[in-house]
Scaffold this motif. Structure first.
Motif, PDB file in Angstrom:
ATOM      1  N   LEU A  77      64.909  33.410  43.875  1.00 59.66           N
ATOM      2  CA  LEU A  77      65.661  34.410  43.877  1.00 59.66           C
ATOM      3  C   LEU A  77      65.040  35.582  44.902  1.00 59.66           C
ATOM      4  N   ASN A  78      63.889  35.578  44.744  1.00 55.14           N
ATOM      5  CA  ASN A  78      63.090  36.757  45.723  1.00 55.14           C
ATOM      6  C   ASN A  78      62.166  36.131  46.300  1.00 55.14           C
ATOM      7  N   GLY A  79      62.212  35.693  47.449  1.00 54.15           N
ATOM      8  CA  GLY A  79      61.278  35.124  48.324  1.00 54.15           C
ATOM      9  C   GLY A  79      60.365  36.200  48.851  1.00 54.15           C
ATOM     10  N   GLN A  80      60.788  37.350  49.245  1.00 50.02           N
ATOM     11  CA  GLN A  80      59.945  38.496  49.552  1.00 50.02           C
ATOM     12  C   GLN A  80      58.908  38.759  48.729  1.00 50.02           C
ATOM     13  N   ARG A  81      59.435  38.877  47.410  1.00 48.58           N
ATOM     14  CA  ARG A  81      58.477  38.913  46.513  1.00 48.58           C
ATOM     15  C   ARG A  81      57.510  38.032  46.122  1.00 48.58           C
ATOM     16  N   MET A  82      57.752  36.774  46.309  1.00 50.77           N
ATOM     17  CA  MET A  82      56.675  35.748  46.376  1.00 50.77           C
ATOM     18  C   MET A  82      55.951  36.055  47.727  1.00 50.77           C
ATOM     19  N   SER A  83      55.951  36.099  48.785  1.00 49.93           N
ATOM     20  CA  SER A  83      55.183  36.430  49.804  1.00 49.93           C
ATOM     21  C   SER A  83      54.152  37.483  49.505  1.00 49.93           C
ATOM     22  N   VAL A  84      54.735  38.552  48.982  1.00 51.36           N
ATOM     23  CA  VAL A  84      53.911  39.777  48.399  1.00 51.36           C
ATOM     24  C   VAL A  84      53.017  39.291  47.373  1.00 51.36           C
ATOM     25  N   SER A  85      53.264  38.293  46.564  1.00 52.04           N
ATOM     26  CA  SER A  85      52.273  38.082  45.600  1.00 52.04           C
ATOM     27  C   SER A  85      51.369  36.916  46.044  1.00 52.04           C
ATOM     28  N   MET A  86      51.621  36.165  47.193  1.00 52.61           N
ATOM     29  CA  MET A  86      51.035  35.340  47.881  1.00 52.61           C
ATOM     30  C   MET A  86      50.065  36.226  48.628  1.00 52.61           C
ATOM     31  N   ASP A  87      50.144  37.337  49.290  1.00 52.16           N
ATOM     32  CA  ASP A  87      49.254  38.206  49.752  1.00 52.16           C
ATOM     33  C   ASP A  87      48.083  38.893  48.775  1.00 52.16           C
ATOM     34  N   ARG A  88      48.831  39.165  47.498  1.00 51.91           N
ATOM     35  CA  ARG A  88      48.172  39.543  46.739  1.00 51.91           C
ATOM     36  C   ARG A  88      46.962  38.555  45.959  1.00 51.91           C
ATOM     37  N   LEU A  89      47.347  37.284  46.179  1.00 52.07           N
ATOM     38  CA  LEU A  89      46.400  36.157  45.446  1.00 52.07           C
ATOM     39  C   LEU A  89      45.563  36.067  46.667  1.00 52.07           C
ATOM     40  N   ASP A  90      45.750  35.927  47.616  1.00 56.67           N
ATOM     41  CA  ASP A  90      44.884  35.730  48.768  1.00 56.67           C
ATOM     42  C   ASP A  90      43.596  36.840  48.706  1.00 56.67           C
ATOM     43  N   ARG A  91      43.859  38.174  48.560  1.00 51.58           N
ATOM     44  CA  ARG A  91      42.959  39.223  48.208  1.00 51.58           C
ATOM     45  C   ARG A  91      42.408  39.168  47.102  1.00 51.58           C
ATOM     46  N   GLN A  92      42.883  38.822  45.947  1.00 56.17           N
ATOM     47  CA  GLN A  92      42.196  38.664  44.780  1.00 56.17           C
ATOM     48  C   GLN A  92      41.025  37.242  44.952  1.00 56.17           C
ATOM     49  N   SER A  93      41.922  36.160  45.701  1.00 53.97           N
ATOM     50  CA  SER A  93      40.825  35.118  45.828  1.00 53.97           C
ATOM     51  C   SER A  93      39.480  35.458  46.763  1.00 53.97           C
ATOM     52  N   ASP A  94      39.694  36.139  47.659  1.00 55.97           N
ATOM     53  CA  ASP A  94      38.328  37.026  48.514  1.00 55.97           C
ATOM     54  C   ASP A  94      37.674  37.538  47.641  1.00 55.97           C
ATOM     55  N   GLN A  95      38.136  38.426  46.930  1.00 57.77           N
ATOM     56  CA  GLN A  95      37.256  39.256  46.056  1.00 57.77           C
ATOM     57  C   GLN A  95      36.657  38.456  44.809  1.00 57.77           C
ATOM     58  N   ARG A  96      37.307  37.485  44.220  1.00 57.46           N
ATOM     59  CA  ARG A  96      36.645  36.736  43.240  1.00 57.46           C
ATOM     60  C   ARG A  96      35.564  35.898  44.076  1.00 57.46           C
ATOM     61  N   LEU A  97      35.553  35.284  45.476  1.00 63.40           N
ATOM     62  CA  LEU A  97      34.863  34.626  46.089  1.00 63.40           C
ATOM     63  C   LEU A  97      33.502  35.358  46.076  1.00 63.40           C
ATOM     64  N   LEU A  98      33.688  36.676  46.741  1.00 59.61           N
ATOM     65  CA  LEU A  98      32.384  37.691  46.718  1.00 59.61           C
ATOM     66  C   LEU A  98      31.743  37.521  45.422  1.00 59.61           C
TER      67      LEU A  98
END
Length: 451
Positions: free
Chosen positions: A89-110
């Protein structure tokens, strides 16, 4: 969660060998590391890239269901996730979540990289401490081994010492018993020797008394003979004096007859010749009597001198007999002082057996010249060959009448550390007592080394 493991080590620095040595730093370099999620081994260069693409890395569900799903199962989870419809229902919301997930992944990798570095430093520190502990344990084991060896050696030495002490105690007990037996034997021998000496002393005393009685008897006889000889001399002098007076009276009568008969010359001349002849005979008789008197005086003086010499010789014989008896009893050996034939030469010594030795014992005096060990032996020529003369001095009052006793002896010795075979020479006791070789309990022996 598994820790990073070391597959091999390259360079190890110096380690501590003993607690007293200074500490050293150990550096461990790893060639491969294991992934914390899939437990696979990777090189240090590809390890970071693997963490980015590893399918076992846990990631939070992008739909917000608060579940952590491995990357490789993320798609299947999204199909089953209860919030999948909301995503459509909300594709835009998902893309935002994906961006947030990528940022979290980078932080967790560090964060993960920092944790891996921390874990590696902890592991390195643990390995270093383990190496130190291993070194300390090895040193302690070595020390324990040394202590055990020392304890074993000490126990062995103590056992040997105890055994030696036991043996020494048994030997001392045996020696004590043997010494007691020897002492008892010595006491018995001393008692028997004492009895023998007393009996011999009694016999010697009896012999001396007999000799004294014989000397007294001979001296009395000699005194009686001297008195008789003196009486005979006095009687002869008296008779000669009376004859001399008679001759003087006869001469006076003849002179008076001559004076009364001077008238008859022939008778006077013949009478004068007869008187002269008788006077000559009387004078010759008087001279002969005087010579006989002088001879008697000399004979008396010689007899007195012989008596004195006899007494001196008998006293010397008694002293010699006592010395020889003492040497027979104790086997007396006389050692001269150490001497040398010249400077820096062989060390010599004269040994004398007063009562003899071996087959010559009892009737002869045995002597030998020994070559001793001296301080100049390393500088001398070996074997040693010497020729010497042993001279016993005659202690006669008149030096012109002295007759020394001379013996020649050869001395040989192989080396300075080789035992010498002694060459003995004998001197009969009769020779010693025949002249003045022994006088005032002294005998002078001269050693002349010829070569």
């Amino acid at each position: 969660m598994s820790l990073t493991k070391a597959s091999s080590r390259k360079d190890l620095a110096e380690q501590n060998l003993s607690p007293g040595q200074p500490k050293s730093t150990t550096i461990v370099k790893y060639e491969k590391s294991s992934c914390l999620f899939c437990n696979e081994w990777f090189d240090a260069q590809t390890f970071t890239e693997h963490l980015i693409h590893c399918g076992q890395v846990l990631e939070e569900c992008p739909n917000g269901c608060q579940a952590f799903i491995p990357r490789i199962r993320m798609r299947s989870h999204l199909k089953e996730c209860p919030r999948t419809n909301l995503q459509s229902l909300n594709g835009q919301r998902m893309s935002v979540s994906m961006d947030r997930l990528d940022r979290q992944s980078d932080q967790r990798l560090l964060v993960i990289e920092q944790d891996v570095g921390t874990i590696r430093s902890v592991l390195n520190e643990e390995i270093r401490q383990r190496l130190h502990l291993i070194t300390d344990v090895g040193n302690i084991r070595k020390q324990n081994q040394v202590v055990e060896d020392w304890t074993r050696d000490t126990d062995k030495a103590l056992d040997d010492l105890r055994r030696q002490m036991d043996e020494e105690a048994s030997q001392r007990a045996f020696l004590t018993e043997q010494n007691q037996l020897d002492f008892q034997y010595c006491c018995n021998v001393t008692q028997s020797l004492k009895e023998q000496v007393e009996s011999r002393l009694d016999e010697a005393q009896k012999m001396v008394n007999q000799l004294s009685a014989d000397v007294t008897f001979h001296q009395n006889q000699l005194n009686d003979n001297i008195l008789k000889l003196e009486e005979l001399i006095f009687e002869n002098e008296r008779l000669n004096r009376e004859k001399f007076f008679q001759i003087e009276e006869f001469l006076q009568q003849i002179n008076e007859d001559i004076k009364t008969r001077l008238t008859n010359s022939d008778y006077a001349i013949s009478k004068q010749a007869t008187l002269d002849y008788e006077v000559k005979n009387v004078k010759s008789i008087v001279c002969e009597i005087e010579e006989r008197c002088d001879k008697l005086d000399r004979a008396l003086h010689q007899t007195m001198q012989n008596l004195s010499d006899l007494e001196t010789q008998m006293a010397m014989q008694q002293r010699i007999a006592s010395k020889l008896d003492e040497s027979k009893q104790y086997d007396t050996i006389l050692h001269s002082a150490m001497f040398s034939n010249k400077a820096f030469s062989y060390a010599l010594r004269l040994d004398i057996y007063l009562n003899g030795k071996g087959t010559w014992k009892g009737r002869n005096m045995i002597a030998c010249l020994n070559v001793l060990s001296g301080e100049y032996d390393p500088l001398l020529a070996w074997p040693c060959r010497l020729q010497a003369e042993i001279i016993i001095r005659d202690q006669c009052s008149n030096a012109a009448e002295a007759e020394d006793y001379v013996k020649t002896i050869f001395v040989r010795k192989k080396s300075d550390d080789f035992l010498q075979s002694n060459q003995y020479f004998h001197i009969p006791h009769k020779v010693i007592t025949s002249r003045n070789y022994l006088r005032n309990d002294s005998m002078f022996i001269e050693v002349r080394v010829l070569k």
